[in-house]
Motif scaffolding. Structure first.
Motif, PDB file in Angstrom:
ATOM      1  N   LEU A   1       0.834  -1.200   0.000  1.00  0.00           N
ATOM      2  CA  LEU A   1       0.000   0.000   0.000  1.00  0.00           C
ATOM      3  C   LEU A   1       0.873   1.255   0.000  1.00  0.00           C
ATOM      4  O   LEU A   1       0.608   2.212  -0.731  1.00  0.00           O
ATOM      5  N   ALA A   2       1.936   1.244   0.801  1.00  0.00           N
ATOM      6  CA  ALA A   2       2.851   2.386   0.865  1.00  0.00           C
ATOM      7  C   ALA A   2       3.562   2.605  -0.472  1.00  0.00           C
ATOM      8  O   ALA A   2       3.870   3.744  -0.839  1.00  0.00           O
ATOM      9  N   GLU A   3       3.790   1.520  -1.208  1.00  0.00           N
ATOM     10  CA  GLU A   3       4.439   1.614  -2.521  1.00  0.00           C
ATOM     11  C   GLU A   3       3.464   2.054  -3.619  1.00  0.00           C
ATOM     12  O   GLU A   3       3.872   2.256  -4.762  1.00  0.00           O
ATOM     13  N   GLY A   4       2.182   2.140  -3.300  1.00  0.00           N
ATOM     14  CA  GLY A   4       1.191   2.578  -4.281  1.00  0.00           C
ATOM     15  C   GLY A   4       0.701   1.476  -5.206  1.00  0.00           C
ATOM     16  O   GLY A   4       0.220   1.757  -6.302  1.00  0.00           O
ATOM     17  N   ALA A   5       0.785   0.216  -4.766  1.00  0.00           N
ATOM     18  CA  ALA A   5       0.360  -0.899  -5.613  1.00  0.00           C
ATOM     19  C   ALA A   5      -1.162  -1.081  -5.642  1.00  0.00           C
ATOM     20  O   ALA A   5      -1.693  -1.654  -6.590  1.00  0.00           O
ATOM     21  N   TRP A   6      -1.847  -0.610  -4.601  1.00  0.00           N
ATOM     22  CA  TRP A   6      -3.291  -0.849  -4.464  1.00  0.00           C
ATOM     23  C   TRP A   6      -4.025   0.422  -4.090  1.00  0.00           C
ATOM     24  O   TRP A   6      -3.522   1.237  -3.331  1.00  0.00           O
ATOM     25  N   TYR A   7      -5.255   0.532  -4.582  1.00  0.00           N
ATOM     26  CA  TYR A   7      -6.206   1.513  -4.068  1.00  0.00           C
ATOM     27  C   TYR A   7      -7.087   0.743  -3.091  1.00  0.00           C
ATOM     28  O   TYR A   7      -7.460  -0.402  -3.362  1.00  0.00           O
ATOM     29  N   VAL A   8      -7.454   1.350  -1.980  1.00  0.00           N
ATOM     30  CA  VAL A   8      -8.356   0.723  -1.015  1.00  0.00           C
ATOM     31  C   VAL A   8      -9.683   1.476  -1.076  1.00  0.00           C
ATOM     32  O   VAL A   8      -9.727   2.691  -0.890  1.00  0.00           O
ATOM     33  N   VAL A   9     -10.758   0.746  -1.396  1.00  0.00           N
ATOM     34  CA  VAL A   9     -12.077   1.364  -1.520  1.00  0.00           C
ATOM     35  C   VAL A   9     -13.114   0.495  -0.795  1.00  0.00           C
ATOM     36  O   VAL A   9     -12.860  -0.671  -0.485  1.00  0.00           O
ATOM     37  N   GLU A  10     -14.271   1.075  -0.569  1.00  0.00           N
ATOM     38  CA  GLU A  10     -15.365   0.335   0.078  1.00  0.00           C
ATOM     39  C   GLU A  10     -15.925  -0.715  -0.877  1.00  0.00           C
ATOM     40  O   GLU A  10     -16.031  -0.483  -2.082  1.00  0.00           O
ATOM     41  N   SER A  11     -16.309  -1.848  -0.308  1.00  0.00           N
ATOM     42  CA  SER A  11     -16.954  -2.889  -1.109  1.00  0.00           C
ATOM     43  C   SER A  11     -18.463  -2.683  -1.070  1.00  0.00           C
ATOM     44  O   SER A  11     -18.987  -2.002  -0.186  1.00  0.00           O
ATOM     45  N   GLU A  12     -19.127  -3.275  -2.040  1.00  0.00           N
ATOM     46  CA  GLU A  12     -20.586  -3.323  -2.066  1.00  0.00           C
ATOM     47  C   GLU A  12     -20.963  -4.786  -2.237  1.00  0.00           C
ATOM     48  O   GLU A  12     -20.238  -5.533  -2.906  1.00  0.00           O
ATOM     49  N   PRO A  13     -22.079  -5.247  -1.649  1.00  0.00           N
ATOM     50  CA  PRO A  13     -22.448  -6.659  -1.779  1.00  0.00           C
ATOM     51  C   PRO A  13     -22.489  -7.146  -3.227  1.00  0.00           C
ATOM     52  O   PRO A  13     -22.113  -8.279  -3.519  1.00  0.00           O
ATOM     53  N   GLY A  14     -22.876  -6.295  -4.171  1.00  0.00           N
ATOM     54  CA  GLY A  14     -22.951  -6.686  -5.572  1.00  0.00           C
ATOM     55  C   GLY A  14     -21.595  -6.975  -6.204  1.00  0.00           C
ATOM     56  O   GLY A  14     -21.519  -7.626  -7.251  1.00  0.00           O
ATOM     57  N   ASP A  15     -20.503  -6.516  -5.584  1.00  0.00           N
ATOM     58  CA  ASP A  15     -19.166  -6.786  -6.126  1.00  0.00           C
ATOM     59  C   ASP A  15     -18.874  -8.281  -6.130  1.00  0.00           C
ATOM     60  O   ASP A  15     -18.251  -8.801  -7.056  1.00  0.00           O
ATOM     61  N   VAL A  16     -19.324  -8.970  -5.096  1.00  0.00           N
ATOM     62  CA  VAL A  16     -19.077 -10.414  -4.966  1.00  0.00           C
ATOM     63  C   VAL A  16     -19.737 -11.180  -6.099  1.00  0.00           C
ATOM     64  O   VAL A  16     -19.204 -12.175  -6.581  1.00  0.00           O
ATOM     65  N   SER A  17     -20.894 -10.708  -6.548  1.00  0.00           N
ATOM     66  CA  SER A  17     -21.666 -11.468  -7.535  1.00  0.00           C
ATOM     67  C   SER A  17     -21.805 -10.754  -8.876  1.00  0.00           C
ATOM     68  O   SER A  17     -22.746 -11.014  -9.615  1.00  0.00           O
ATOM     69  N   SER A  18     -20.862  -9.902  -9.206  1.00  0.00           N
ATOM     70  CA  SER A  18     -20.942  -9.165 -10.470  1.00  0.00           C
ATOM     71  C   SER A  18     -21.137 -10.125 -11.640  1.00  0.00           C
ATOM     72  O   SER A  18     -20.348 -11.042 -11.839  1.00  0.00           O
ATOM     73  N   PRO A  19     -22.206  -9.932 -12.440  1.00  0.00           N
ATOM     74  CA  PRO A  19     -22.440 -10.821 -13.574  1.00  0.00           C
ATOM     75  C   PRO A  19     -21.451 -10.603 -14.718  1.00  0.00           C
ATOM     76  O   PRO A  19     -21.354 -11.418 -15.621  1.00  0.00           O
ATOM     77  N   ALA A  20     -20.699  -9.497 -14.647  1.00  0.00           N
ATOM     78  CA  ALA A  20     -19.693  -9.195 -15.683  1.00  0.00           C
ATOM     79  C   ALA A  20     -18.350  -8.938 -14.992  1.00  0.00           C
ATOM     80  O   ALA A  20     -17.870  -7.802 -14.943  1.00  0.00           O
ATOM     81  N   PRO A  21     -17.730  -9.996 -14.446  1.00  0.00           N
ATOM     82  CA  PRO A  21     -16.500  -9.796 -13.679  1.00  0.00           C
ATOM     83  C   PRO A  21     -15.367  -9.157 -14.468  1.00  0.00           C
ATOM     84  O   PRO A  21     -14.520  -8.477 -13.897  1.00  0.00           O
ATOM     85  N   GLU A  22     -15.374  -9.315 -15.791  1.00  0.00           N
ATOM     86  CA  GLU A  22     -14.313  -8.721 -16.607  1.00  0.00           C
ATOM     87  C   GLU A  22     -14.385  -7.190 -16.611  1.00  0.00           C
ATOM     88  O   GLU A  22     -13.416  -6.520 -16.942  1.00  0.00           O
ATOM     89  N   ARG A  23     -15.513  -6.625 -16.216  1.00  0.00           N
ATOM     90  CA  ARG A  23     -15.667  -5.169 -16.160  1.00  0.00           C
ATOM     91  C   ARG A  23     -15.551  -4.619 -14.744  1.00  0.00           C
ATOM     92  O   ARG A  23     -15.647  -3.411 -14.531  1.00  0.00           O
ATOM     93  N   LEU A  24     -15.356  -5.478 -13.747  1.00  0.00           N
ATOM     94  CA  LEU A  24     -15.404  -5.058 -12.348  1.00  0.00           C
ATOM     95  C   LEU A  24     -14.332  -4.028 -11.999  1.00  0.00           C
ATOM     96  O   LEU A  24     -14.614  -3.070 -11.274  1.00  0.00           O
ATOM     97  N   TRP A  25     -13.107  -4.181 -12.502  1.00  0.00           N
ATOM     98  CA  TRP A  25     -12.035  -3.240 -12.182  1.00  0.00           C
ATOM     99  C   TRP A  25     -12.461  -1.819 -12.557  1.00  0.00           C
ATOM    100  O   TRP A  25     -12.394  -0.898 -11.749  1.00  0.00           O
TER     101      TRP A  25
END
Length: 190
Positions: A142-166
């Protein structure tokens, strides 16, 4: 030792600068994060393997696409179930075979009979393997800037189009991160 602020239940979104091919444009749901390390699953890596081919009894509860997801590079021969239980509130008794991680998102005991959870589960994903970090390792990334940390939403787990999730997770942010969603797959082609 400094106390680690728990990121359990949040999403790690790979920055375009993250060079590890295991996590290129990955969206990771953190299932556990404390001073002993971190564990999560990559939400946007579907495999061609149907859930029914591996865990037949759970296939009917799996959301679309009904395939196993590669949860990360660690322990690819193990399975984790993550399910959303709609309307589940902290303080209420959780359904048998389900352990709350964050809000309505929880881990499923895949040894339990699927019929126990069927009435409560809104969506289920099965992951082969997981992403893991030792003590302090994620904090360093995280300190190196490799990841953004954001809030999750329940729909993220079951996204019907996972290729578009990012792109979708970044686009819904209310700050400069929304612009990162437009970052090209190959910036050298610009």
């Amino acid at each position: 030792m400094t106390e680690v602020s728990s990121l359990t239940g949040r999403l790690l979104v790979a920055t375009p600068a993250l060079a590890d091919p295991n996590f290129d444009r990955a969206v990771v749901l953190l299932l556990d994060h404390d001073e002993e390390g971190s564990l999560g699953v990559v939400l946007n890596r579907p495999t061609p393997v149907d859930v029914g081919d591996i865990l037949e009894g759970w296939a009917d509860l799996a959301g679309e696409p009904g395939v196993v997801f590669q949860g990360g590079p660690v322990s690819l021969d193990s399975a984790l179930g993550v399910a959303v239980v709609p309307g589940e509130q902290a303080g209420e008794a959780a359904p048998l075979g389900w352990r709350r991680v964050h809000g309505a998102i929880g881990l499923v005991d895949l040894e339990a009979p699927p019929e126990l959870l069927a009435p409560a589960v809104g969506s289920l994903r099965i992951f082969a393997g997981y992403a893991g970090w030792g003590p302090g390792q994620l904090e360093d990334e995280l300190a190196e800037g490799a990841w953004y940390v954001v809030e999750s939403e329940p729909g993220d787990v079951s996204s019907p189009a996972p290729e578009r999730l990012w792109r979708e997770v970044l686009r819904r942010q209310r700050n400069e991160l929304a612009m990162v969603a437009t970052y090209p797959d190959d910036p050298s082609l610009n």
